[in-house]
Design an enzyme around this catalytic site. Structure first.
Site, PDB file in Angstrom:
ATOM      1  N   CYS A  94       0.839  -1.198   0.000  1.00  0.00           N
ATOM      2  CA  CYS A  94       0.000   0.000   0.000  1.00  0.00           C
ATOM      3  C   CYS A  94       0.872   1.245   0.000  1.00  0.00           C
ATOM      4  CB  CYS A  94      -0.940   0.004   1.198  1.00  0.00           C
ATOM      5  SG  CYS A  94      -0.094   0.183   2.773  1.00  0.00           S
ATOM      6  N   CYS A 110       3.382   1.762   2.850  1.00  0.00           N
ATOM      7  CA  CYS A 110       4.621   0.980   2.679  1.00  0.00           C
ATOM      8  C   CYS A 110       5.604   1.757   1.802  1.00  0.00           C
ATOM      9  CB  CYS A 110       4.322  -0.368   2.031  1.00  0.00           C
ATOM     10  SG  CYS A 110       3.267  -1.470   2.984  1.00  0.00           S
ATOM     11  N   CYS A 158      -5.861   2.863  13.148  1.00  0.00           N
ATOM     12  CA  CYS A 158      -4.954   2.417  12.081  1.00  0.00           C
ATOM     13  C   CYS A 158      -5.497   2.872  10.728  1.00  0.00           C
ATOM     14  CB  CYS A 158      -4.818   0.894  12.092  1.00  0.00           C
ATOM     15  SG  CYS A 158      -3.774   0.275  13.415  1.00  0.00           S
ATOM     16  N   CYS A 212      -5.029   1.991   7.678  1.00  0.00           N
ATOM     17  CA  CYS A 212      -4.862   1.100   6.517  1.00  0.00           C
ATOM     18  C   CYS A 212      -5.963   1.280   5.488  1.00  0.00           C
ATOM     19  CB  CYS A 212      -4.837  -0.366   6.979  1.00  0.00           C
ATOM     20  SG  CYS A 212      -3.450  -0.789   8.032  1.00  0.00           S
ATOM     21  N   ASP A 216     -12.062  16.197 -33.329  1.00  0.00           N
ATOM     22  CA  ASP A 216     -11.573  16.387 -34.691  1.00  0.00           C
ATOM     23  C   ASP A 216     -12.493  15.577 -35.611  1.00  0.00           C
ATOM     24  OD1 ASP A 216      -9.908  17.075 -36.828  1.00  0.00           O
ATOM     25  OD2 ASP A 216      -8.741  15.238 -36.596  1.00  0.00           O
ATOM     26  N   THR A 263     -11.530  14.225 -39.278  1.00  0.00           N
ATOM     27  CA  THR A 263     -10.861  13.191 -40.061  1.00  0.00           C
ATOM     28  C   THR A 263     -10.087  12.226 -39.174  1.00  0.00           C
ATOM     29  OG1 THR A 263     -10.629  14.777 -41.849  1.00  0.00           O
ATOM     30  CG2 THR A 263      -9.277  12.795 -41.971  1.00  0.00           C
ATOM     31  N   ASP A 269      -6.256  13.102 -33.340  1.00  0.00           N
ATOM     32  CA  ASP A 269      -5.252  12.086 -33.649  1.00  0.00           C
ATOM     33  C   ASP A 269      -3.935  12.367 -32.959  1.00  0.00           C
ATOM     34  OD1 ASP A 269      -4.252  14.204 -35.065  1.00  0.00           O
ATOM     35  OD2 ASP A 269      -4.533  13.310 -37.041  1.00  0.00           O
ATOM     36  N   ASP A 275     -10.831  -2.421  11.806  1.00  0.00           N
ATOM     37  CA  ASP A 275      -9.811  -1.943  10.865  1.00  0.00           C
ATOM     38  C   ASP A 275      -9.568  -2.963   9.764  1.00  0.00           C
ATOM     39  OD1 ASP A 275      -7.569  -0.050  10.146  1.00  0.00           O
ATOM     40  OD2 ASP A 275      -6.454  -1.912  10.425  1.00  0.00           O
TER      41      ASP A 275
END
Length: 762
Positions: A17, A20, A417, A419, A461, A463, A658, A744
């Protein structure tokens, strides 16, 4: 100096996560000689920019001390660090012709220039256990494949067995109950505490592991050893579930890379030999048998076969590919063998570019994710303060029992916590980016994904975006000559030509089963047309004005030409022996799903515009067919001006093109979206891209964005809502340590499972 810096890459195991990644980033940055650190949860890798004399062994030891597996990934020796500012993507410079202003003069001197400047650090789509030639690695999964073989898996299993054994010992020998649970607690807590103190020494004192360590030790002090052991086990289970979810998200991207086969058949002097696909060089000739996956991007040099392009472009029906046609890595050959010349190395093929783009996108944080990260930095210390106040203030002021309120304070640490909160946004964004990539919808990061759902106006656009990008014969009119005869004579003159209008005539003749009439003495008349002798007769095919100089066009022909021109069609006149014989009208036709795609955007509350450099008459004709507001005869700077004016009016503007002639407008828009084939999607020009070339996919991008943001709001509500409920019940004395950690862990599981729903097709 920047020129002396080097880059080293590492595979990180057990990083699940954002918290970390933050711990690793903070720890590594504090080492001497480190210039920059990029830690990717999405890929499980870390890239470190450092001085040549930096101690990489000490770096690995620092990361390992935090509780993560670390393994260097070899790169090209001596390669200097490529320092590119965030968002500075190398752009392709593609020669392209926008619009459709053909005078059908047929001087046939059309050179197609197409050059690409690829200077990406693009990964190879090689096998996970194989190092790509450019030094990039695609081992998304942990080096140990199964969850129960990973470090966290083994620790969780050991802690669970120790806890079960402690319960057994407590029943059999009650006197040893406390010591048995203390031993079980140590099995799970010691690794957690080591990580907590290592993180504190490395610059992250308020980590999740530190909260858990304080809560568990405090519980032992007040005599709740059994609960402490159970809480640590549940914490490890929650971490393990996070790891499984992270691995699943990585696997969804790895699945793209795995589309490319590991080997290829190289054709040399009429014989074939099998070689690793990652070793294929540009211009190598390869053989692709029926049923084989294509191992590299290339061009067909011999053969004719149906190719299943669904894995790359999402097209539901196979497409015929013959000499001169492109094929893409990861697609599946159908009914006949093909000989193909490789046009891109493994590190630069279509699949590798898509995978690299998605990886970079997952590393780019959305505004919501950045806010959550910033919030969590203050949130965790605040939880410690609140827990301490709950433990101390009631006994001191109201005379409450110390044991009771310390217990409640420790429970609050577990409730706090972060998390579930920290993972709520990145899990949803990673899942959406992966799901989008599998459908050919590519976005450069969470910020783009978030902005797409807020668009109020999208400008297209014409074309190659709303239309197919190539003319088709729409009308054949004969004046005393049958339509098939007109087509046969015109096709005879155009045989061998590569002009787009010539190809359109020849394609119509082939589709209608009409054989081109044999022609001789062909001569291109610059700016006017093409003349020759067909079956002994003098034949001319060219623009109406040029034909009018050679013959008198009857009123019927002039009226029909005007009507066809009003429909945005290019008209060529066929003269035979100086007399009008017929007309052939052509137009770049709208994509099959253009009207449906635009209608879906309107239903989503989004206004649509057409911005084109083509003439207003053609723009209005196409606009009537697809149902869009047209703006024609625009220069690139005009398109950009319109986009900027809309933004000044408070609109959130998307621009679809494009990625070439529309570059200024794409850059000016809130979100630029490139549309095109998989071989050239102009990814470097825009913020997002649709590989399929389908207008409806623009609506799909918007829908995916809105689904994702709704998912994130649900996740944050669950994460904070459960904490609020258990905070109240804990202070009221209804719940304790077990429910706190279950809240949690449960919130983390719910949030992760909810985010993973985005991986399913909508």
């Amino acid at each position: 100096m920047t020129s002396t810096l080097r880059q080293s890459r590492f595979r990180i195991e057990g990083m699940d996560c954002a918290s970390c990644a933050a711990k690793i980033d903070t720890a590594v940055r504090r080492l001497p000689g480190i210039s920059d650190v990029a830690v990717s949860v999405a890929t499980g890798r870390m890239t470190v920019t450092h001085a040549p004399e930096s101690d990489l062994a000490a770096l690995s030891a620092r990361v390992a001390g935090l509780g993560y597996g670390v393994e260097p990934i070899e790169t090209r020796r001596g390669a200097p660090a490529a320092r590119r500012p965030p968002g500075d993507h190398a752009r392709h410079d593609h020669g392209s012709c926008g619009g459709h202003a053909h005078d059908h003069g047929h001087d046939h001197r059309h050179g197609a220039g197409h050059r690409q400047a690829h200077d990406h650090a693009v990964p190879s789509a090689a096998a996970p256990d194989r190092q790509a030639p450019d030094g990039h690695d695609h081992a998304h999964a942990p080096s140990i494949g199964r969850w129960w073989q990973s470090r966290k898996g083994l620790t969780t299993i050991a802690c669970g067995l120790a806890l079960a054994a402690a319960y057994g010992v407590g029943k059999l020998v009650p006197a040893l109950d406390h010591w048995a649970f203390l031993l079980a607690l140590a099995v799970g807590l010691v690794p957690v505490a080591r990580r907590a103190f290592a993180a504190a020494l490395a610059g992250t004192p308020f980590s999740i592991e530190m909260l858990m360590t304080i809560a568990a030790v405090g519980a032992v002090i007040i005599g709740a050893t059994e609960e402490a052991a159970a809480v640590v086990f549940l914490f490890l289970v929650g971490e393990l579930l996070e790891g499984v979810a992270a691995t699943r998200a990585r696997a969804s991207i790895q699945g793209l890379a795995d589309l490319v086969p590991k080997t290829a058949l190289v054709a040399v002097d009429g014989r074939t030999r099998e070689v690793p696909a990652e070793s294929l060089a540009v211009d190598t000739i390869i053989l692709i048998r029926p049923g084989d996956r294509v191992p590299a991007d290339g061009v067909v040099v011999a053969g004719d076969s149906a190719i299943d392009e669904a894995p790359v472009t999402g097209e539901s029906t196979p497409r015929r590919r013959t000499v001169g046609d492109p094929v893409f890595a990861g697609t599946v050959n159908g009914d006949a063998a093909l000989t193909v010349r490789v046009t891109a190395a493994a590190a630069d093929n279509t699949i590798a570019r898509v995978v690299k783009l998605v990886e970079e996108a997952q590393e780019s944080k959305a505004p919501t994710e950045r806010f959550i990260d910033s919030f969590s930095r203050y949130y965790t210390p605040a939880v410690l303060v609140v827990g301490a106040l709950v433990a101390v203030v009631p006994p001191l002021i109201a005379g409450g029992a110390w044991t009771e309120w310390i217990y409640k304070g420790l429970a609050i640490l577990l409730i706090g916590c972060p998390c579930a909160l920290v993972i709520s946004t990145p899990a949803a964004i990673a899942a959406s980016l992966a799901a989008g990539a599998r459908r050919g919808l590519l976005m450069k990061g969470g910020a783009v994904l978030e902005r797409l759902g807020t668009l109020t106006t999208i400008a297209f656009d014409k074309t190659g975006t709303l239309t197919e990008g190539k003319p088709k014969v729409t009308d054949i009119v004969g004046f005393g000559t049958g339509e098939q005869a007109v087509l046969a004579l015109a096709a005879g003159l155009e045989t061998g030509s590569n002009h787009p209008l010539a190809r359109a005539i020849l394609a119509r003749a082939e589709a209608d089963g009409v054989s081109p009439a044999p022609a001789a003495g062909l001569a291109a008349i610059a700016g006017k047309g093409l003349a020759g002798t067909v079956e002994g007769r003098a034949v001319f095919l060219g623009a109406a004005a040029a034909a009018g100089e050679r013959a008198v066009l009857p009123p019927e022909a002039a009226t029909r030409i005007k009507a066809l021109n009003d429909e945005g069609k290019t008209v060529s006149v066929l003269l035979v022996d100086g007399s009008p014989a017929g007309l052939i009208a052509m137009r770049d036709e709208p994509r099959a799903d253009a009207r449906e795609g635009l209608e879906r955007l309107k239903q989503a509350g989004i206004r649509t515009l057409m911005l084109t450099g083509d003439n207003s008459r053609t723009a209005e004709a196409i606009a009537r067919v697809v149902g869009i507001e047209p703006h024609g005869e625009l220069l690139p700077e005009d398109k950009m001006r319109i986009v900027e004016e809309l933004k000044r009016q408070g609109e959130r503007v998307g621009k679809v093109g494009d990625g070439i002639n529309d570059a200024p407008a794409l850059a000016a828009a809130d979100v630029g979206i490139a549309m095109g084939g998989a071989a050239d999607v102009a990814l470097e020009t825009a913020d997002a891209a649709v590989l399929h070339g389908r207008v409806a996919d623009v609506a799909a991008l918007v829908a995916l964005s809105r689904r994702t943001m709704a998912n994130i709001r649900q996740n944050i509500t669950v994460a904070l809502g459960l904490k609020a409920v258990f905070l109240v019940t804990t202070i009221a004395g209804v719940t304790g340590l077990w429910p706190a950690i279950l809240a949690d862990t449960g919130a983390t599981v719910i949030v992760t499972a909810n985010a993973m729903r985005l991986l399913r097709p909508s």
